[in-house]
Design a protein around this motif. Structure first.
Motif, short mmCIF file in Angstrom:
data_model
loop_
_atom_site.label_atom_id
_atom_site.label_comp_id
_atom_site.label_asym_id
_atom_site.label_seq_id
_atom_site.Cartn_x
_atom_site.Cartn_y
_atom_site.Cartn_z
N ASN A 160 -39.85 -14.99 -29.44
CA ASN A 160 -40.14 -16.37 -29.49
C ASN A 160 -40.88 -16.66 -28.14
O ASN A 160 -41.97 -17.27 -27.81
N LEU A 161 -40.13 -16.70 -27.11
CA LEU A 161 -40.41 -16.93 -25.63
C LEU A 161 -41.57 -16.60 -25.28
O LEU A 161 -42.61 -17.06 -24.39
N SER A 162 -41.99 -14.95 -25.32
CA SER A 162 -42.68 -14.57 -24.92
C SER A 162 -44.23 -14.60 -25.45
O SER A 162 -45.17 -14.66 -25.01
N GLU A 163 -43.94 -15.09 -26.85
CA GLU A 163 -45.19 -15.23 -27.33
C GLU A 163 -45.62 -16.84 -27.20
O GLU A 163 -46.91 -17.15 -27.04
N VAL A 164 -44.77 -17.81 -27.13
CA VAL A 164 -45.08 -19.07 -26.46
C VAL A 164 -45.79 -19.14 -25.14
O VAL A 164 -46.68 -19.97 -24.87
N ASN A 165 -45.19 -18.14 -24.36
CA ASN A 165 -45.71 -18.07 -22.87
C ASN A 165 -46.63 -16.96 -22.59
O ASN A 165 -46.91 -16.48 -21.54
N LYS A 166 -47.60 -16.66 -23.58
CA LYS A 166 -48.81 -15.67 -23.25
C LYS A 166 -49.72 -16.22 -22.50
O LYS A 166 -50.31 -15.46 -21.70
N HIS A 167 -50.14 -17.43 -22.30
CA HIS A 167 -51.01 -17.98 -21.52
C HIS A 167 -50.63 -19.09 -20.48
O HIS A 167 -49.52 -19.81 -20.92
N GLY A 168 -51.13 -19.23 -19.58
CA GLY A 168 -51.16 -20.51 -18.63
C GLY A 168 -50.16 -20.18 -17.52
O GLY A 168 -49.59 -19.12 -17.49
N ASN A 169 -50.04 -21.11 -16.58
CA ASN A 169 -49.21 -21.01 -15.59
C ASN A 169 -47.94 -22.26 -15.55
O ASN A 169 -48.11 -22.93 -16.11
N ASN A 194 -37.10 -34.49 -35.84
CA ASN A 194 -37.99 -35.23 -35.51
C ASN A 194 -39.29 -34.79 -35.35
O ASN A 194 -39.61 -34.27 -34.38
N SER A 195 -40.02 -35.19 -36.35
CA SER A 195 -41.26 -34.54 -36.12
C SER A 195 -42.32 -35.11 -35.21
O SER A 195 -43.47 -34.70 -34.79
N LEU A 196 -41.86 -36.34 -34.51
CA LEU A 196 -42.86 -36.63 -33.56
C LEU A 196 -42.46 -36.02 -31.95
O LEU A 196 -43.19 -36.40 -31.23
N LEU A 197 -41.36 -35.28 -31.92
CA LEU A 197 -41.17 -34.56 -30.78
C LEU A 197 -41.18 -33.16 -31.12
O LEU A 197 -40.47 -32.52 -31.58
N ALA A 198 -42.07 -32.32 -30.35
CA ALA A 198 -42.25 -31.10 -30.59
C ALA A 198 -41.06 -30.46 -29.44
O ALA A 198 -40.93 -31.12 -28.38
N HIS A 199 -40.33 -29.43 -29.85
CA HIS A 199 -39.46 -28.80 -28.85
C HIS A 199 -40.09 -28.41 -27.73
O HIS A 199 -41.06 -27.27 -27.80
N PRO A 200 -39.73 -28.72 -26.45
CA PRO A 200 -40.31 -27.92 -25.62
C PRO A 200 -40.30 -26.73 -25.37
O PRO A 200 -41.46 -26.27 -24.74
N LEU A 201 -39.42 -25.84 -25.88
CA LEU A 201 -39.19 -24.58 -25.75
C LEU A 201 -40.36 -23.80 -26.69
O LEU A 201 -40.77 -22.78 -26.51
N LEU A 202 -41.01 -24.40 -27.49
CA LEU A 202 -42.02 -24.02 -28.30
C LEU A 202 -43.54 -24.47 -27.76
O LEU A 202 -44.35 -23.93 -28.19
N ILE A 203 -43.58 -25.15 -26.64
CA ILE A 203 -44.92 -25.49 -25.89
C ILE A 203 -44.81 -25.41 -24.40
O ILE A 203 -45.73 -25.24 -23.75
#
Length: 338
Positions: free
Chosen positions: A283-292, A110-119
């Motif tokens: 993968n998760l650590s790369e996705v979560n480098k920034h933000g809170n 589903n190209s319209l739904l980005a996987h939450p674990l990627l963002i």
């Protein structure tokens, strides 16, 4: 296959400011009660209170006020799934794996739904019971099933309805020495700005005495282990070390327990491996480098090394021997190994 309702993203429905205000109200509501409990000093001169054999902070999302409120107000549904851990025992990873397994058909192709674990951070994808009691509107706004929740609450203190309904519970524990070191680094990231660095000796002293949030460690683990022996079809007991050592097979076992087994076609097409990769530390650590995360801490606070045995780089031989002896005594007769 039924898909849980997505977590909210609209501030009007799920506002951290509202939750903070509700937390203050809960602290005021229960203060006269918990201040009568036995107390000890934790870190940075903070008090923790002993409630029915377990230590709890008086402030924060995982605290006595949110626990007491959950016990009084949280209502389980029979098809709920709960992920239970002691803090720093692989909670983030277990959340990611479970969310990815249960929701795998929703985001596939589903190209319209980005996987939450990627963002997003896994903690923003799967709510804690302790957080849920602060929300003016539930995370799950309809009756779709199953609802997914996490918790640090010890088994004897869970809201009564989760037990009465026979809800499925996944519990994951971790070697106490690695839990201690992960806790040491995590707490320092949170308090250093205000109180300076804690020493490993300070954290070790409290941990070895059982004075740790939601602990003692050994009693927390033992409560779920014994419950899993009594109710093997509804409580799955895992260890972080075994999950790391044989991730693919354990993910398949977890999916079966959750009621979302992988089909032969999915296994042949590498779906299991895709989920393992999606939820990997790298993968998760790369996705979560920034933000809170939505309730405050920086996302990267939840990702340090994720390794097994890192405690050997920090604990003295005497400290290690003491923890080994306590573990041997507390887990005597139990088939728990790391």
């Amino acid at each position: 296959m039924s898909i849980p309702t997505p977590f909210h993203t609209e501030p009007s429905l799920d506002d951290p400011k509202v939750e903070k205000a509700n937390l203050t109200l809960l602290q005021d509501k229960y203060k006269d009660r918990y201040t009568t409990f036995s107390k000890e000093k934790l870190y940075a001169n903070e008090d923790v209170y002993l409630y029915q054999g377990f230590w709890y902070r008086s402030k924060g999302l995982v605290s006595l006020p949110t626990l007491l409120a959950a016990q009084e107000t949280f209502q389980a549904n029979p098809n709920d799934i709960y992920l239970a851990t002691l803090p720093k025992s692989g909670t983030t990873w277990l959340k990611a794996l479970t969310f990815a397994i249960v929701n795998r058909t929703k985001y596939k192709n589903n190209s319209l739904l980005a996987h939450p674990l990627l963002i997003s951070n896994p903690h923003d994808c799967l709510p804690h019971i302790e957080n849920e009691v602060l929300r003016t509107r539930p995370t799950y706004v309809d009756l779709s099933s199953p609802r997914l929740f996490a918790t640090h609450i010890p088994y004897p203190l869970l809201p009564r309805s989760t037990i009465d309904y026979g809800c499925r519970i996944v519990y994951m524990c971790r070697n106490p020495k690695d839990v201690l070191i992960s806790l040491f680094h995590f707490v320092n990231k949170l308090v250093e700005k205000y109180y300076g660095q804690l020493t490993i000796e300070e954290v070790f002293e409290r941990f070895s005495k059982g004075i740790t949030p939601c602990g003692p460690y050994w009693d927390h683990v033992k409560s779920y282990y014994e419950a899993s022996l009594e109710h093997p079809t509804r409580i799955l007991f895992l260890t972080y070390e075994n999950m790391m050592n044989n991730t693919e097979n354990n993910v398949k076992h977890l999916a079966e327990f959750l009621g979302y087994p992988f089909t032969k076609d999915e296994q042949d097409n590498g779906v299991v491996q895709e989920i393992v990769k999606l939820c990997s530390f790298e993968n998760l650590s790369e996705v979560n480098k920034h933000g809170n995360v939505r309730d405050g801490p920086e996302k990267n606070t939840f990702f340090r090394k994720g390794k097994v045995g890192d405690s050997s780089n920090y604990l003295t031989s005497e400290m290690s021997a003491i923890l080994d002896q306590i573990t041997k005594e507390k887990f005597h007769g139990l088939n728990i190994s790391f």
